[in-house]
Scaffold this motif. Structure first.
Motif, PDB file in Angstrom:
ATOM      1  N   GLN A 278       0.605  -0.923   0.156  1.00  0.00           N
ATOM      2  CA  GLN A 278       0.297   0.215   0.431  1.00  0.00           C
ATOM      3  C   GLN A 278       1.064   1.061  -0.166  1.00  0.00           C
ATOM      4  N   ARG A 280       0.793   5.443   0.198  1.00  0.00           N
ATOM      5  CA  ARG A 280       0.270   7.126   0.647  1.00  0.00           C
ATOM      6  C   ARG A 280       0.399   7.976  -1.134  1.00  0.00           C
ATOM      7  N   GLN A 289      -5.240   6.739  -1.089  1.00  0.00           N
ATOM      8  CA  GLN A 289      -4.707   4.839  -0.295  1.00  0.00           C
ATOM      9  C   GLN A 289      -4.585   4.450  -1.589  1.00  0.00           C
ATOM     10  N   THR A 291      -3.751   0.944  -2.634  1.00  0.00           N
ATOM     11  CA  THR A 291      -3.082  -0.705  -2.154  1.00  0.00           C
ATOM     12  C   THR A 291      -3.820  -1.869  -3.644  1.00  0.00           C
ATOM     13  N   ASP A 355       5.429   5.796  -0.487  1.00  0.00           N
ATOM     14  CA  ASP A 355       4.725   6.719  -0.533  1.00  0.00           C
ATOM     15  C   ASP A 355       4.843   8.035  -1.752  1.00  0.00           C
TER      16      ASP A 355
END
Ligand code: FES
Length: 361
Positions: A278, A280, A289, A291, A355
């Motif tokens: 996952q 951000r 988000q 995934t 991220d």
């Protein structure tokens, strides 16, 4: 051999020459009516900046208006020039097609459209020694015209070329004169008029394809003639999806290696492998988000988050979704078909590898 290598290197270098980022304005002029509802247009850039030379078979993404939310369409270039001063598009006005009707209307009044640079992976290999086979139907003729011209411009002794085209009749056969001019053209008319000549009546099928392509042919890769089985050909297919599927199946059944069959609509179906579970994703303050289980591209994720980034092909070819990676890292799959500067990504084929913070253009 050296000439072939040079041709390949020149085509690779051409991908990086004269390219621009963002939208660039072009004046549209009607060149001529090619067939019923089909016209060719010259698109000439405003300003003196150099024009990116396309590879034969590439398309341009066209915004049909000044506003950011004007309709965007992609059309294949129908001409080839190693140093162009304009691009040519040949577009059929489709019933109910707002994009094609709008281009015809803009062309009729000499208006302006905005373009991304030429892109696309369906391009003619100009450093091969195997026979080149072009197989097209209907308006799928457009990239073939560019490929025919680019093939003839080769500076080595080019391998033989065969062009097979399916049209309804002489009335709808776009670039019929070019097909007559091609040394080895096979033209099929499914509903010929009495006045039509120089064609085979009916539809191209697997059996006829085999008769045309299976026999051995001669080519001269190293300055001396050799004979190759017909299955060793570089094949390019463009037409409606059922036509492309029929041709691909027939060629595969003949024994043509799948890697030698290229078509404009063929996109690898494999889902890209995620590299993290996952992440951000910060789209300039809009947080989403990502995934592994949903595995969307960053373009799909942005759209789900209510954003509306630009896009065209959605397959890494046109550059319309190019954005800036402010921090973090991404993986592209498939690999972008256009060169990207450091820190630039294509949202449609990128997934986060950490991220990330992204600035949408
Ligand atoms: S939409 Fe064409 S490259 Fe992303």
């Amino acid at each position: 051999m050296l000439a072939k290598r040079i041709a390949g290197l020149e085509d690779a270098a051409r991908l990086k020459t004269g390219r621009w980022s963002g939208w660039r304005p072009f004046r549209v002029a009607v060149l001529r009516e090619e067939a019923r509802d089909v016209s060719s247009f010259a698109l000439t850039p405003l300003g003196d900046a150099p024009l990116a030379p396309p590879l034969a078979g590439q398309f341009v993404t066209v915004r049909l208006g000044d506003a950011d939310d004007a309709p965007v369409r992609s059309w294949t270039l129908s001409d080839h020039d190693d140093a162009p001063d304009h691009y040519r598009l040949t577009v059929k006005r489709l019933a109910g097609g707002t994009g094609s009707a709008r281009l015809h209307e803009i062309g009729a009044r000499g208006g302006t459209v905005w373009l991304r640079p030429p892109s696309g992976r369906f391009t003619l290999k100009r450093d091969g020694f195997m026979r080149v086979v072009l197989i097209s139907a209907g308006i799928g003729v457009t990239p073939m015209l560019a490929m025919l011209k680019a093939h003839r411009a080769r500076r080595d002794s080019p391998p033989p070329l065969v062009w097979i085209h399916q049209a309804r009749s002489g009335e709808t056969h776009v670039f019929a004169a070019a097909a007559k001019d091609a040394a080895l053209a096979h033209v099929f008319y499914s509903a010929p008029r009495e006045s039509d000549a120089g064609h085979e009546a009916g539809r191209l099928g697997a059996e006829r394809l085999r008769e045309i392509l299976a026999p051995a042919y001669t080519t001269s890769p190293f300055g001396r003639e050799i004979e190759l089985p017909g299955i060793y050909s570089d094949v390019y297919v463009c037409g409606p999806a059922p036509f492309e599927a029929m041709v691909r199946d027939a060629l595969t059944a003949m024994g043509v290696p799948p890697g030698q069959i290229r078509s404009e609509s063929f996109v690898p179906a494999a889902q890209p492998e995620p590299v993290i579970a996952q992440a951000r994703v910060d789209f300039g303050g809009v947080i989403a988000q990502w995934t592994e289980s949903a595995n969307p591209s960053l373009l799909e994720l942005a759209e789900t988050a209510g954003l509306a980034p630009g896009f065209g092909c959605r397959s890494g070819s046109c550059g319309a979704c190019e954005s800036t990676l402010v921090s973090g890292s991404v993986e592209h799959s498939p690999s972008p078909a256009i060169p990207l500067a450091a820190g630039r990504i294509l949202l449609c084929c990128a997934r986060p590898a950490s991220d990330v913070v992204i600035a949408l253009d």
